[in-house]
Write an enzyme that holds these catalytic residues in place. Structure first.
Site, PDB file in Angstrom:
ATOM      1  N   LYS A  43       0.845  -1.207   0.000  1.00  0.00           N
ATOM      2  CA  LYS A  43       0.000   0.000   0.000  1.00  0.00           C
ATOM      3  C   LYS A  43       0.879   1.256   0.000  1.00  0.00           C
ATOM      4  O   LYS A  43       2.078   1.186   0.296  1.00  0.00           O
ATOM      5  CB  LYS A  43      -0.911  -0.017   1.229  1.00  0.00           C
ATOM      6  CG  LYS A  43      -0.164   0.004   2.563  1.00  0.00           C
ATOM      7  CD  LYS A  43      -1.093  -0.282   3.738  1.00  0.00           C
ATOM      8  CE  LYS A  43      -0.336  -0.236   5.055  1.00  0.00           C
ATOM      9  NZ  LYS A  43      -1.186  -0.666   6.189  1.00  0.00           N
ATOM     10  N   ARG A  76     -10.728   0.323  14.541  1.00  0.00           N
ATOM     11  CA  ARG A  76     -10.437   1.146  13.368  1.00  0.00           C
ATOM     12  C   ARG A  76     -11.226   0.613  12.188  1.00  0.00           C
ATOM     13  O   ARG A  76     -12.161   1.227  11.716  1.00  0.00           O
ATOM     14  CB  ARG A  76      -8.924   1.122  13.110  1.00  0.00           C
ATOM     15  CG  ARG A  76      -8.435   2.098  12.088  1.00  0.00           C
ATOM     16  CD  ARG A  76      -6.928   2.034  11.915  1.00  0.00           C
ATOM     17  NE  ARG A  76      -6.458   0.805  11.298  1.00  0.00           N
ATOM     18  CZ  ARG A  76      -5.233   0.612  10.820  1.00  0.00           C
ATOM     19  NH1 ARG A  76      -4.334   1.588  10.901  1.00  0.00           N
ATOM     20  NH2 ARG A  76      -4.880  -0.526  10.280  1.00  0.00           N
ATOM     21  N   TYR A 121      16.419  30.135   9.017  1.00  0.00           N
ATOM     22  CA  TYR A 121      15.194  30.778   9.517  1.00  0.00           C
ATOM     23  C   TYR A 121      15.141  30.735  11.043  1.00  0.00           C
ATOM     24  O   TYR A 121      15.479  29.722  11.661  1.00  0.00           O
ATOM     25  CB  TYR A 121      13.961  30.047   8.990  1.00  0.00           C
ATOM     26  CG  TYR A 121      13.650  30.302   7.542  1.00  0.00           C
ATOM     27  CD1 TYR A 121      13.376  31.589   7.089  1.00  0.00           C
ATOM     28  CD2 TYR A 121      13.596  29.246   6.639  1.00  0.00           C
ATOM     29  CE1 TYR A 121      13.060  31.814   5.752  1.00  0.00           C
ATOM     30  CE2 TYR A 121      13.280  29.455   5.308  1.00  0.00           C
ATOM     31  CZ  TYR A 121      13.016  30.746   4.863  1.00  0.00           C
ATOM     32  OH  TYR A 121      12.711  30.968   3.553  1.00  0.00           O
ATOM     33  N   MET A 180      12.194  24.584   3.172  1.00  0.00           N
ATOM     34  CA  MET A 180      11.414  23.843   2.177  1.00  0.00           C
ATOM     35  C   MET A 180      12.286  23.037   1.230  1.00  0.00           C
ATOM     36  O   MET A 180      12.009  21.869   0.934  1.00  0.00           O
ATOM     37  CB  MET A 180      10.539  24.802   1.371  1.00  0.00           C
ATOM     38  CG  MET A 180       9.594  24.091   0.410  1.00  0.00           C
ATOM     39  SD  MET A 180       8.660  25.208  -0.627  1.00  0.00           S
ATOM     40  CE  MET A 180       7.617  26.006   0.572  1.00  0.00           C
TER      41      MET A 180
HETATM   42  C1  LIG Z   1      -0.388  -1.632   6.908  1.00  0.00           C
HETATM   43  C2  LIG Z   1      -0.973  -2.917   7.362  1.00  0.00           C
HETATM   44  C3  LIG Z   1      -0.162  -4.050   7.500  1.00  0.00           C
HETATM   45  C4  LIG Z   1       1.350  -3.997   7.398  1.00  0.00           C
HETATM   46  O1  LIG Z   1       1.853  -3.488   8.622  1.00  0.00           O
HETATM   47  P1  LIG Z   1       3.432  -3.357   8.905  1.00  0.00           P
HETATM   48  O2  LIG Z   1       3.477  -2.883  10.311  1.00  0.00           O
HETATM   49  O3  LIG Z   1       3.935  -2.348   7.937  1.00  0.00           O
HETATM   50  O4  LIG Z   1       4.034  -4.685   8.700  1.00  0.00           O
HETATM   51  C5  LIG Z   1      -0.779  -5.264   7.781  1.00  0.00           C
HETATM   52  N1  LIG Z   1      -2.123  -5.340   7.952  1.00  0.00           N
HETATM   53  C6  LIG Z   1      -2.932  -4.260   7.869  1.00  0.00           C
HETATM   54  C7  LIG Z   1      -4.385  -4.414   8.079  1.00  0.00           C
HETATM   55  C8  LIG Z   1      -2.381  -3.017   7.577  1.00  0.00           C
HETATM   56  O5  LIG Z   1      -3.172  -1.938   7.516  1.00  0.00           O
END
Ligand SMILES: *Cc1c(COP(=O)(O)O)cnc(C)c1O
Length: 393
Positions: free
Chosen positions: A60, A158, A280, A328
């Site tokens: 992802k 969640r 800055y 930046m």
């Molecule tokens: C992002 C995610 C993972 C991977 O988690 P890591 O800590 O990066 O290994 C696995 N399962 C779900 C549901 C996630 O959202």
């Protein structure tokens, strides 16, 4: 074609293996090296650690900022068959690159998106009884049971079926009729803290879920969960960060190979011999003779502003602190102690590298490796290392 394209282990878009100049890199202020062989080695390490359980790959957010279109085929070549993305669009983009793989979409269904899953052969992770009903109706309309996963919430609050929905499903398993249930998943909140009591509590709740809902295969562990031991492995693990070199647990040495390196090119070196301030807000005062190097990497590149007066780079074997604020497009480092021939315009400073791996940079910035990686900017010259004989295990 640049000369570098002919070097072993470097693809045609790249500079040489450690960022010496090639035509593509000349005009850029910083070089991001992504070691795809190390990603494959990390996947194999996790797979071996899992024993019999399957090792998937979480890609992802553009493979945590490293480029899913480059990373996913490398994982597939290493033997990974199951991939997770967060969003449908991420799955659609990967489908042509992973013709034979299962691609699961963690965020699941939005209303009216069912057809996209069917068209692109993606598997939704259903997060509620409402999602399940929508998928069943879609399957019924097609007259075919299409694959889907169920996410059950065991403590993250969640995503996933909350406890009352899980109880309703246990009372009426017919709610799954007409669906090809592939995975039953849950997600750990504190897997990187092995002693946290929530791990055991979530495991116990997940086992209850499996007793009530024995269909499909079970998946609980993320990267850190793999290191909690076999009780947490179930049928399939879903590691992300560990593939990309992030430390999967908060304890002990990091077993994963480092994947990224970031080198900034010195733009200007300024010798200061009268009391002055840098950057800055005048947050860094120089007294005495100091040399300040300016490097074109800034918070617009994901180099976090919280590294102001905190982070450091390495040049010529010498640790050089970031002084003044990260702005930046630029940072300033005190290179007084570095060899003069190393600290000159055009020379490269290691900002993320063997001596300051991504977890150390994250700690300096007051964040986690995930945020450093997913924030890596688009202005870096990206060099992919691939095809070398063997890295790690
Ligand atoms: C992002 C995610 C993972 C991977 O988690 P890591 O800590 O990066 O290994 C696995 N399962 C779900 C549901 C996630 O959202």
């Amino acid at each position: 074609m640049t000369a570098a394209a002919h070097l072993p282990g470097v693809d045609s878009r790249g500079a040489d293996s450690r960022g010496a100049d090639s035509r593509g890199a000349d005009s850029r202020g910083a070089i991001l090296t992504i070691d795809l062989d190390a990603v494959a080695a990390n996947w194999r390490l996790l797979r071996d650690r899992l024993g019999g359980a399957e090792c998937a790959g979480v890609v992802k957010a553009d493979a945590y900022g490293l480029g899913a279109e480059r990373v996913a085929p490398v994982l597939a070549a290493a033997g990974c068959r199951t991939f997770f993305v967060a969003q449908i669009e991420e799955g659609i983009a990967l489908r042509p690159l992973l013709p034979d793989a299962e691609i699961h979409v963690l965020n699941g269904l939005f209303p009216k998106t069912e057809i996209l899953f069917e068209d692109y052969g993606l598997i939704p992770v259903l997060n509620s009884l409402g999602d399940l009903a929508a998928w069943r109706a879609f399957c019924a309309g097609l007259g075919r049971a299409l694959p889907a996963d169920l996410h059950v919430d065991t403590g993250m609050s969640r995503l996933g079926l909350p406890q009352d929905e899980m109880a309703a499903l246990a009372d009426d398993p017919g709610l799954l009729d007409g669906v090809d249930l592939r995975l039953v998943i849950s997600h750990l909140a504190c897997a990187d803290e092995p002693d946290h009591p929530l791990n055991g509590a979530q495991l116990a709740e997940f086992r209850q879920v499996r007793r009530a809902l024995p269909g499909g295969r079970a998946s609980l562990a993320n990267s850190a969960g793999v290191f909690l031991g076999p009780d947490y492995h179930h049928d399939l693990a879903r590691p992300g960060i560990a593939l990309y070199g992030g430390a999967p647990t908060g304890q002990g040495p990091n077993p994963m190979a480092q994947v990224i390196g970031l080198q900034g090119k010195i733009l200007q070196v300024r010798e200061i011999d009268t009391p002055r301030t840098v950057g800055y807000g005048a947050t860094h005062a120089v007294a005495g003779r100091r040399k300040i190097a300016t490097v074109p990497v800034g918070y617009a590149d994901g180099f976090l502003r919280s590294l102001s007066n905190r982070g450091h780079g390495w040049i010529g074997g010498c640790r050089v602190p970031i002084v003044g604020r990260v702005s930046m497009d630029l940072i300033t480092l005190d290179v007084t102690d570095a060899p003069a021939d190393a600290a000159r315009p055009g020379a490269l400073v290691d900002l993320i590298g063997p001596r300051n791996p991504v977890d150390a940079v994250a700690a300096d910035a007051g964040t986690i490796s995930y945020e450093i990686l997913t924030g890596l900017g688009r202005r870096y010259h990206r060099v992919h290392l691939t095809g070398r004989p063997c890295v790690g295990t």
